[in-house]
Each structure stands twice: as C-alpha cells, then as structure tokens.
Design a protein around this motif. Structure first.
Motif, PDB file in Angstrom:
ATOM      1  N   LEU A 174       0.818  -1.226   0.000  1.00 57.16           N
ATOM      2  CA  LEU A 174       0.000   0.000   0.000  1.00 57.16           C
ATOM      3  C   LEU A 174       0.850   1.274   0.000  1.00 57.16           C
ATOM      4  N   ALA A 175       2.018   1.213   0.612  1.00 53.62           N
ATOM      5  CA  ALA A 175       2.812   2.419   0.800  1.00 53.62           C
ATOM      6  C   ALA A 175       3.678   2.767  -0.407  1.00 53.62           C
ATOM      7  N   ARG A 176       3.594   2.001  -1.484  1.00 52.23           N
ATOM      8  CA  ARG A 176       4.401   2.311  -2.671  1.00 52.23           C
ATOM      9  C   ARG A 176       4.067   3.714  -3.181  1.00 52.23           C
ATOM     10  N   GLU A 177       5.130   4.436  -3.480  1.00 48.16           N
ATOM     11  CA  GLU A 177       5.026   5.788  -4.031  1.00 48.16           C
ATOM     12  C   GLU A 177       4.284   6.747  -3.109  1.00 48.16           C
ATOM     13  N   THR A 178       4.425   6.543  -1.808  1.00 51.52           N
ATOM     14  CA  THR A 178       3.888   7.496  -0.825  1.00 51.52           C
ATOM     15  C   THR A 178       5.030   7.935   0.083  1.00 51.52           C
ATOM     16  N   THR A 179       4.738   8.882   0.929  1.00 45.38           N
ATOM     17  CA  THR A 179       5.761   9.346   1.871  1.00 45.38           C
ATOM     18  C   THR A 179       6.072   8.293   2.925  1.00 45.38           C
ATOM     19  N   LEU A 180       5.150   7.361   3.145  1.00 38.52           N
ATOM     20  CA  LEU A 180       5.360   6.314   4.140  1.00 38.52           C
ATOM     21  C   LEU A 180       6.382   5.270   3.682  1.00 38.52           C
ATOM     22  N   GLU A 181       6.525   5.101   2.370  1.00 40.31           N
ATOM     23  CA  GLU A 181       7.395   4.039   1.861  1.00 40.31           C
ATOM     24  C   GLU A 181       8.840   4.223   2.305  1.00 40.31           C
ATOM     25  N   THR A 182       9.389   5.366   2.085  1.00 40.62           N
ATOM     26  CA  THR A 182      10.812   5.551   2.409  1.00 40.62           C
ATOM     27  C   THR A 182      11.056   5.617   3.906  1.00 40.62           C
ATOM     28  N   LYS A 183      10.094   6.101   4.637  1.00 41.62           N
ATOM     29  CA  LYS A 183      10.314   6.303   6.080  1.00 41.62           C
ATOM     30  C   LYS A 183      10.029   5.059   6.907  1.00 41.62           C
ATOM     31  N   TYR A 184       8.964   4.302   6.579  1.00 39.02           N
ATOM     32  CA  TYR A 184       8.538   3.200   7.440  1.00 39.02           C
ATOM     33  C   TYR A 184       8.436   1.842   6.744  1.00 39.02           C
ATOM     34  N   PRO A 221      11.001  -6.575   5.750  1.00 38.77           N
ATOM     35  CA  PRO A 221      11.595  -6.571   7.101  1.00 38.77           C
ATOM     36  C   PRO A 221      11.503  -5.210   7.792  1.00 38.77           C
ATOM     37  N   HIS A 222      11.695  -4.148   7.020  1.00 35.57           N
ATOM     38  CA  HIS A 222      11.579  -2.806   7.596  1.00 35.57           C
ATOM     39  C   HIS A 222      10.138  -2.537   8.032  1.00 35.57           C
ATOM     40  N   SER A 223       9.182  -2.988   7.224  1.00 33.42           N
ATOM     41  CA  SER A 223       7.765  -2.840   7.585  1.00 33.42           C
ATOM     42  C   SER A 223       7.447  -3.620   8.854  1.00 33.42           C
ATOM     43  N   MET A 224       7.968  -4.847   8.923  1.00 34.72           N
ATOM     44  CA  MET A 224       7.714  -5.673  10.110  1.00 34.72           C
ATOM     45  C   MET A 224       8.329  -5.038  11.357  1.00 34.72           C
ATOM     46  N   ARG A 225       9.533  -4.496  11.224  1.00 31.10           N
ATOM     47  CA  ARG A 225      10.167  -3.836  12.370  1.00 31.10           C
ATOM     48  C   ARG A 225       9.342  -2.629  12.817  1.00 31.10           C
ATOM     49  N   THR A 226       8.871  -1.851  11.860  1.00 25.91           N
ATOM     50  CA  THR A 226       8.041  -0.690  12.188  1.00 25.91           C
ATOM     51  C   THR A 226       6.771  -1.123  12.910  1.00 25.91           C
ATOM     52  N   ASP A 235       3.175   3.996  22.522  1.00 28.20           N
ATOM     53  CA  ASP A 235       3.468   5.424  22.609  1.00 28.20           C
ATOM     54  C   ASP A 235       4.072   5.952  21.314  1.00 28.20           C
ATOM     55  N   LEU A 236       4.679   5.075  20.517  1.00 31.87           N
ATOM     56  CA  LEU A 236       5.273   5.500  19.254  1.00 31.87           C
ATOM     57  C   LEU A 236       4.232   5.787  18.182  1.00 31.87           C
ATOM     58  N   VAL A 237       2.987   5.405  18.415  1.00 30.58           N
ATOM     59  CA  VAL A 237       1.935   5.634  17.422  1.00 30.58           C
ATOM     60  C   VAL A 237       1.787   7.126  17.149  1.00 30.58           C
ATOM     61  N   ASP A 238       2.051   7.947  18.136  1.00 31.66           N
ATOM     62  CA  ASP A 238       1.945   9.398  17.946  1.00 31.66           C
ATOM     63  C   ASP A 238       2.861   9.891  16.832  1.00 31.66           C
ATOM     64  N   TYR A 239       4.019   9.264  16.666  1.00 29.99           N
ATOM     65  CA  TYR A 239       4.941   9.667  15.610  1.00 29.99           C
ATOM     66  C   TYR A 239       4.383   9.345  14.225  1.00 29.99           C
ATOM     67  N   PHE A 240       3.549   8.327  14.133  1.00 32.00           N
ATOM     68  CA  PHE A 240       3.013   7.913  12.847  1.00 32.00           C
ATOM     69  C   PHE A 240       1.772   8.703  12.450  1.00 32.00           C
ATOM     70  N   VAL A 241       1.086   9.264  13.402  1.00 30.23           N
ATOM     71  CA  VAL A 241      -0.184   9.940  13.119  1.00 30.23           C
ATOM     72  C   VAL A 241       0.031  11.090  12.144  1.00 30.23           C
ATOM     73  N   TYR A 294      -5.529   3.977   4.952  1.00 29.21           N
ATOM     74  CA  TYR A 294      -4.240   3.568   5.509  1.00 29.21           C
ATOM     75  C   TYR A 294      -4.303   3.625   7.042  1.00 29.21           C
ATOM     76  N   GLY A 295      -4.829   4.706   7.536  1.00 27.97           N
ATOM     77  CA  GLY A 295      -4.958   4.870   8.984  1.00 27.97           C
ATOM     78  C   GLY A 295      -5.912   3.860   9.593  1.00 27.97           C
ATOM     79  N   ILE A 296      -6.988   3.552   8.876  1.00 28.44           N
ATOM     80  CA  ILE A 296      -7.954   2.570   9.368  1.00 28.44           C
ATOM     81  C   ILE A 296      -7.300   1.184   9.440  1.00 28.44           C
ATOM     82  N   ILE A 297      -6.551   0.830   8.401  1.00 32.23           N
ATOM     83  CA  ILE A 297      -5.860  -0.466   8.400  1.00 32.23           C
ATOM     84  C   ILE A 297      -4.828  -0.507   9.521  1.00 32.23           C
TER      85      ILE A 297
END
Length: 151
Positions: free
Chosen positions: A23-33, A38-43, A52-58, A68-71
């Motif tokens: 889902l995150a292909r070609e979005t701002t979320l792809e490069t960051k998270y 494996p990077h997605s799983m770690r995130t 508490d880290l959810v605040d950083y993703f909001v 995306y937010g609902i999923i």
C-alpha cells in the motif's frame, strides 16, 4: 499457549507488513517506514510493542488516504487484543496452579486432623506412636476405618 499466541502475533505482523509494503508504494510512508518487508515488520513490531510511538506515525498518515490509517488502527487493535488474550491466559494458568496448591494444602490439613483424632482414640500408652496392637484396633473399629477412608 504462549508460543501459539506469539506465533499468531508474528504472523499478523508479517501479513500487515506485506500489506503496508504494497500500500505504501510511491507514498511518503514508503521511504520512512515501509521500504521493505523486514523494515515494515520492524516498524509494525515497534508500534505494537510500544504504543506510545503511534503518535509519531499519526502525522505521517495525514498525507495518505484515510484507509491507511484505518488499516493501521485495525492492526494495532488485533495485536493489542492478541497480547491481552495471552496475558489473560497466563493469569488464568497462574490462578489455577495456586488454587490447586491451596486445595492440596487443605486436603493435607484435613487428613492430618483425622489422623490426630484417630490417634487420640487408639493411642492407649500416649506416646504419640501407633504400635501394632493400636493399629489392629483401628482395623477392627469400622467408624475409625470410615474416618480414615473419608480423609
């Protein structure tokens, strides 16, 4: 049960990692998270273990469509309730073990009390030991045998 629950959490993280990677292909979320699975799983693991880290993703989810937010919210709920189920299972197991221990202690106390009652009846020389003759008295008195069987 604990291993099965942890496997279920790992599978959930893996499935949602693949989903967010796609889902995150070609979005701002792809490069960051979600740059790779494996990077997605770690995130996702970090956000499920430390909510508490959810605040950083909001803030980052504001730039992508709402689903995306609902999923992501569904993922957090699934992992949280699975972990909660694990903790409830462990708690129930601990309570059952403690209850069995207490029940066994109570049975031992009742058995000891019955034996002391029988000892008081048949111990004629009052040495707090049952000899052969005193033991034979227990065997010929049905009420003492019944008390011993009940205990």
């Amino acid at each position: 049960a604990v291993a099965a629950t942890l496997c279920l959490v790992a599978i959930t993280i893996y499935v949602f990692g693949i989903l967010f990677r796609q889902l995150a292909r070609e979005t701002t979320l792809e490069t960051k998270y979600f740059a790779s699975i494996p990077h997605s799983m770690r995130t996702l693991l970090l956000t499920s273990v430390t909510p508490d880290l959810v605040d950083y993703f909001v803030d980052d989810f504001a730039d992508v469509p709402l689903y995306y937010g609902i999923i992501f919210f569904v993922f957090i709920l699934m992992v949280t309730f699975t972990t909660l189920n694990l903790l409830v299972g462990v708690l129930v197991n601990v309570v059952a073990v403690v209850a069995n221990g207490e029940k066994e202690k109570l049975q031992i106390a009742v058995f000891r009390a019955e034996l002391l009652k029988i000892l008081a009846v048949v111990d004629v020389d009052e040495d707090n030991h049952i000899g052969r003759e005193e033991f034979d008295k227990i065997l010929v008195r049905p009420e003492l045998l019944r008390n011993l069987e009940d205990a």
